[in-house]
Design a protein around this motif. Structure first.
Motif, PDB file in Angstrom:
ATOM      1  N   ALA A 176      65.932  25.824  30.686  1.00 17.85           N
ATOM      2  CA  ALA A 176      65.442  24.661  31.436  1.00 17.85           C
ATOM      3  C   ALA A 176      64.772  23.655  30.503  1.00 17.85           C
ATOM      4  O   ALA A 176      64.979  22.443  30.622  1.00 17.85           O
ATOM      5  CB  ALA A 176      64.473  25.109  32.523  1.00 17.85           C
ATOM      6  N   ALA A 177      63.978  24.138  29.548  1.00 18.99           N
ATOM      7  CA  ALA A 177      63.310  23.241  28.592  1.00 18.99           C
ATOM      8  C   ALA A 177      64.333  22.576  27.674  1.00 18.99           C
ATOM      9  O   ALA A 177      64.212  21.390  27.362  1.00 18.99           O
ATOM     10  CB  ALA A 177      62.292  24.022  27.766  1.00 18.99           C
ATOM     11  N   ARG A 178      65.355  23.325  27.275  1.00 23.69           N
ATOM     12  CA  ARG A 178      66.391  22.771  26.400  1.00 23.69           C
ATOM     13  C   ARG A 178      67.185  21.684  27.111  1.00 23.69           C
ATOM     14  O   ARG A 178      67.478  20.646  26.542  1.00 23.69           O
ATOM     15  CB  ARG A 178      67.325  23.875  25.927  1.00 23.69           C
ATOM     16  N   ASP A 179      67.525  21.921  28.382  1.00 23.99           N
ATOM     17  CA  ASP A 179      68.276  20.924  29.136  1.00 23.99           C
ATOM     18  C   ASP A 179      67.455  19.658  29.351  1.00 23.99           C
ATOM     19  O   ASP A 179      67.974  18.551  29.271  1.00 23.99           O
ATOM     20  CB  ASP A 179      68.739  21.493  30.478  1.00 23.99           C
ATOM     21  N   ALA A 180      66.165  19.810  29.634  1.00 22.28           N
ATOM     22  CA  ALA A 180      65.297  18.638  29.811  1.00 22.28           C
ATOM     23  C   ALA A 180      65.146  17.889  28.490  1.00 22.28           C
ATOM     24  O   ALA A 180      65.136  16.661  28.462  1.00 22.28           O
ATOM     25  CB  ALA A 180      63.932  19.067  30.337  1.00 22.28           C
ATOM     26  N   ASP A 181      65.054  18.640  27.387  1.00 17.64           N
ATOM     27  CA  ASP A 181      64.910  18.018  26.079  1.00 17.64           C
ATOM     28  C   ASP A 181      66.213  17.342  25.667  1.00 17.64           C
ATOM     29  O   ASP A 181      66.196  16.321  24.995  1.00 17.64           O
ATOM     30  CB  ASP A 181      64.500  19.066  25.051  1.00 17.64           C
ATOM     31  N   ALA A 182      67.342  17.901  26.076  1.00 20.25           N
ATOM     32  CA  ALA A 182      68.631  17.314  25.726  1.00 20.25           C
ATOM     33  C   ALA A 182      68.788  15.929  26.338  1.00 20.25           C
ATOM     34  O   ALA A 182      69.344  15.022  25.720  1.00 20.25           O
ATOM     35  CB  ALA A 182      69.765  18.224  26.166  1.00 20.25           C
TER      36      ALA A 182
END
Length: 165
Positions: A47-53
């Motif tokens: 979830a954090a990676r997708d938001a950061d992407a």
């Protein structure tokens, strides 16, 4: 006594997950579990990676737009010929040409990068300046040293000549 393969890990995010570590060497499992405890669980990490992407994509799009604008203004200012190709290839080509030319100008003109190339007047071929003098084929550096010590008479050692690149 059996070696433990399933470990219950309390992750940094607060979630508790059971990890199957049978694919890891037995002597490294405890250290890996300590590392897992200091990280977020897989779901929170994704979830954090997708938001950061998303924010990274926005940043990259902004940066590309700025680079494209600078490249277009530069090409117009210096009357560069138009490039041919697809839309994405044109954008990439204009940015790359701008970056390459400005880097070359900075290195050669602004910083005064020394260009060492001499052309023999008789043969029109470029001589190697011994940047790779450790190889047996290139003896130009030794010839230049011996010629400078010997004075105006040329050294009996022949010069190695290379075709221009």
């Amino acid at each position: 006594m059996a070696v433990r393969t399933n470990w219950n890990v309390d992750h940094h995010c607060g979630h508790q997950v059971i990890h199957d570590l049978s694919d890891r060497p037995a002597d490294r499992r405890a250290g890996f579990v300590r590392w897992l405890a200091d990280t977020d669980c897989t779901d929170c990490w994704k979830a954090a990676r997708d938001a950061d992407a998303t924010s990274q994509e926005q940043w990259l799009a902004t940066k590309r737009a700025e680079e494209q604008q600078a490249a277009t203004e530069w090409a117009r200012r210096f009357d560069m010929p138009p490039l041919e190709g697809g839309e994405r290839a044109l954008a990439w080509g204009e940015r790359s040409r701008h970056q390459l030319m400005t880097a070359a100008h900075t290195a050669l003109v602004v910083e005064g990068f020394p260009v060492k190339s001499s052309v023999s007047k008789a043969s029109g071929r470029r001589r190697c300046h011994g940047a790779h003098e450790s190889t047996p084929r290139c003896r130009t550096r030794e010839w230049q040293r011996s010629a400078s010590l010997a004075g105006p008479t040329p050294s009996p050692r022949p010069q190695t000549t290379h075709a221009p690149p």
